[in-house]
Design an enzyme around this catalytic site. Structure first.
Site, PDB file in Angstrom:
ATOM      1  CB  ILE A   1      -5.278  -3.628   6.111  1.00  0.00           C
ATOM      2  CG1 ILE A   1      -6.707  -3.257   5.670  1.00  0.00           C
ATOM      3  CG2 ILE A   1      -4.950  -5.080   5.803  1.00  0.00           C
ATOM      4  CD1 ILE A   1      -7.818  -3.996   6.352  1.00  0.00           C
TER       5      ILE A   1
ATOM      6  CE1 TYR B   1      -3.745   6.335   1.409  1.00  0.00           C
ATOM      7  CE2 TYR B   1      -5.255   6.393   3.268  1.00  0.00           C
ATOM      8  CZ  TYR B   1      -4.616   5.698   2.264  1.00  0.00           C
ATOM      9  OH  TYR B   1      -4.860   4.349   2.113  1.00  0.00           O
TER      10      TYR B   1
ATOM     11  CB  SER C   1      -8.986   4.399   2.189  1.00  0.00           C
ATOM     12  OG  SER C   1      -8.930   4.526   3.598  1.00  0.00           O
TER      13      SER C   1
ATOM     14  CB  SER D   1      -5.468  10.546  -2.892  1.00  0.00           C
ATOM     15  OG  SER D   1      -5.264   9.620  -1.840  1.00  0.00           O
TER      16      SER D   1
HETATM   17  P1  NAP Z   1       2.069  -1.522   0.702  1.00  0.00           P
HETATM   18  O1  NAP Z   1       2.366  -2.728   1.514  1.00  0.00           O
HETATM   19  O2  NAP Z   1       2.962  -0.338   0.822  1.00  0.00           O
HETATM   20  O3  NAP Z   1       1.943  -1.956  -0.826  1.00  0.00           O
HETATM   21  C1  NAP Z   1       1.764  -1.011  -1.843  1.00  0.00           C
HETATM   22  C2  NAP Z   1       2.621  -1.423  -3.011  1.00  0.00           C
HETATM   23  O4  NAP Z   1       2.411  -0.469  -4.087  1.00  0.00           O
HETATM   24  C3  NAP Z   1       4.121  -1.377  -2.677  1.00  0.00           C
HETATM   25  O5  NAP Z   1       4.770  -2.523  -3.175  1.00  0.00           O
HETATM   26  C4  NAP Z   1       4.571  -0.115  -3.393  1.00  0.00           C
HETATM   27  O6  NAP Z   1       5.908  -0.113  -3.741  1.00  0.00           O
HETATM   28  C5  NAP Z   1       3.683  -0.156  -4.626  1.00  0.00           C
HETATM   29  N1  NAP Z   1       3.696   1.130  -5.289  1.00  0.00           N
HETATM   30  C6  NAP Z   1       3.713   2.361  -4.719  1.00  0.00           C
HETATM   31  N2  NAP Z   1       3.793   3.294  -5.661  1.00  0.00           N
HETATM   32  C7  NAP Z   1       3.828   2.656  -6.857  1.00  0.00           C
HETATM   33  C8  NAP Z   1       3.914   3.088  -8.196  1.00  0.00           C
HETATM   34  N3  NAP Z   1       4.028   4.401  -8.496  1.00  0.00           N
HETATM   35  N4  NAP Z   1       3.896   2.178  -9.189  1.00  0.00           N
HETATM   36  C9  NAP Z   1       3.808   0.862  -8.896  1.00  0.00           C
HETATM   37  N5  NAP Z   1       3.758   0.376  -7.637  1.00  0.00           N
HETATM   38  C10 NAP Z   1       3.755   1.280  -6.630  1.00  0.00           C
HETATM   39  O7  NAP Z   1       0.599  -0.978   1.018  1.00  0.00           O
HETATM   40  P2  NAP Z   1      -0.802  -1.710   1.364  1.00  0.00           P
HETATM   41  O8  NAP Z   1      -1.118  -1.422   2.775  1.00  0.00           O
HETATM   42  O9  NAP Z   1      -0.822  -3.099   0.866  1.00  0.00           O
HETATM   43  O10 NAP Z   1      -1.771  -0.774   0.500  1.00  0.00           O
HETATM   44  C11 NAP Z   1      -2.246  -1.155  -0.769  1.00  0.00           C
HETATM   45  C12 NAP Z   1      -3.360  -0.208  -1.135  1.00  0.00           C
HETATM   46  O11 NAP Z   1      -4.391  -0.277  -0.137  1.00  0.00           O
HETATM   47  C13 NAP Z   1      -2.962   1.269  -1.202  1.00  0.00           C
HETATM   48  O12 NAP Z   1      -3.638   1.894  -2.279  1.00  0.00           O
HETATM   49  C14 NAP Z   1      -3.452   1.828   0.119  1.00  0.00           C
HETATM   50  O13 NAP Z   1      -3.728   3.209   0.046  1.00  0.00           O
HETATM   51  C15 NAP Z   1      -4.718   1.017   0.304  1.00  0.00           C
HETATM   52  N6  NAP Z   1      -5.199   0.939   1.679  1.00  0.00           N
HETATM   53  C16 NAP Z   1      -4.410   0.425   2.655  1.00  0.00           C
HETATM   54  C17 NAP Z   1      -4.888   0.380   3.949  1.00  0.00           C
HETATM   55  C18 NAP Z   1      -4.062  -0.177   5.072  1.00  0.00           C
HETATM   56  O14 NAP Z   1      -4.458   0.039   6.230  1.00  0.00           O
HETATM   57  N7  NAP Z   1      -2.973  -0.884   4.800  1.00  0.00           N
HETATM   58  C19 NAP Z   1      -6.168   0.859   4.237  1.00  0.00           C
HETATM   59  C20 NAP Z   1      -6.950   1.361   3.218  1.00  0.00           C
HETATM   60  C21 NAP Z   1      -6.447   1.391   1.923  1.00  0.00           C
HETATM   61  P3  NAP Z   1       6.951   0.742  -2.808  1.00  0.00           P
HETATM   62  O15 NAP Z   1       7.172  -0.102  -1.609  1.00  0.00           O
HETATM   63  O16 NAP Z   1       8.132   0.876  -3.702  1.00  0.00           O
HETATM   64  O17 NAP Z   1       6.286   2.053  -2.477  1.00  0.00           O
END
Ligand code: NAP
Length: 257
Positions: free
Chosen positions: A187, A154, A141, A157
């Site tokens: 995002i 966060y 991130s 990590s």
């Molecule tokens: P999201 O919509 O919450 O999607 C994350 C997915 O990962 C969810 O379906 C979640 O399931 C699943 N997950 C969580 N823990 C898990 C586990 N132990 N085993 C398997 N699946 C698991 O989030 P997103 O925004 O798309 O984020 C995706 C990645 O991008 C993350 O690593 C996040 O830190 C990173 N990121 C996001 C942003 C942002 O602004 N959105 C910015 C920088 C980085 P549950 O719903 O059951 O938890």
């Protein structure tokens, strides 16, 4: 098609960035293994891909469990024989000032965001090493590069993932495996929507403030990150090794006003 016949495993692909990337990779000809800990969400992504004419399969696993991840990789190998692309995308957010974070909450963030990347890579790498090819994309991130209020666990990590990516790259370059990191800014996904709902009295006002952080004046979209993931997954990025790729609307290197 940029990923024709490639086998791509995406963790946490039941929602947000992972889901959008799964669909994008499938449109580019990949056979996509959709992982999530939530079966319903994962299967609906597979269904969507199939309706679009792509190929995908769902494998349920919790990336924090060694047994669960090992079983998932064994199933994937039994079905396809190898894995070309691993997108370590699953992640959870962690909010709070360091002195307020309880040990269990701290550990939960480390378990999904760091241990999940370690475990999935650990069990996929031997197959990539045997084939002497592969592309691993680790989800970091932009918070790995900047200080941001209220996100100690966060940030720790995601900083770890950036450091891990560089060392993984050194170790696995001799096997023709590339390891790069994505550094998105904010995002608009369910992850961010939930953060706004749970952390602010006025989520709409918070969203307006959030938008001003970017030079672009808006949040990024899952498609923006999927495009970057596609680039790192494909041979178009064959000279990128151990690199951070920023998709952040200018948050890290720009400054408003
Ligand atoms: P999201 O919509 O919450 O999607 C994350 C997915 O990962 C969810 O379906 C979640 O399931 C699943 N997950 C969580 N823990 C898990 C586990 N132990 N085993 C398997 N699946 C698991 O989030 P997103 O925004 O798309 O984020 C995706 C990645 O991008 C993350 O690593 C996040 O830190 C990173 N990121 C996001 C942003 C942002 O602004 N959105 C910015 C920088 C980085 P549950 O719903 O059951 O938890």
């Amino acid at each position: 098609m940029k990923l024709q016949h490639k086998i791509a495993l995406i963790t946490g692909a039941g929602s947000g960035i992972g889901k959008t990337t799964a669909i994008r990779f499938a449109k580019e000809g990949a056979i996509v293994i959709v992982n999530d800990r939530d079966t319903e969400k994962g299967q609906s992504v597979v269904q969507e891909i199939k309706e679009l004419g792509g190929t995908a399969t769902f494998l349920c696993a919790d990336v924090t469990s060694a047994e669960s991840v090992l079983y998932m990789i064994e199933q994937a190998i039994a079905a396809y024989g190898h894995i070309d692309i691993l997108f370590n995308n699953a992640g959870i957010s962690g909010i709070g000032l360091l002195h307020e974070i309880e040990p269990d909450a701290w550990q939960a963030v480390m378990d999904v965001n760091i241990k999940g990347v370690y475990l999935t890579s650990k069990y996929v790498l031997p197959y990539m090493m045997a084939k002497r090819s592969g592309s691993i994309i680790n989800m970091s991130s932009c918070i790995a590069e900047i200080g941001l209020a209220n996100r100690a666990s966060y940030a720790a990590s995601k900083g770890a993932i950036l450091a891990l990516t560089k060392s993984m790259q050194v170790d696995y370059a001799p096997y023709n495996i590339r390891v790069n990191a994505l550094l998105p800014g904010t995002i608009l996904t369910p992850f961010v929507e939930q953060y706004l709902r749970t952390s602010y009295d006025d989520p709409e006002q918070a969203m307006a403030t959030l938008k001003t952080r970017q030079l672009s004046g808006d949040l990024g979209t899952p498609e923006d990150v999927a495009s970057a993931a596609l680039f790192l997954a494909s041979d178009e990025s064959k000279f990128m090794m151990g690199s951070p790729l920023y998709i952040d609307g200018g948050v890290v290197f720009g400054k408003n006003a």
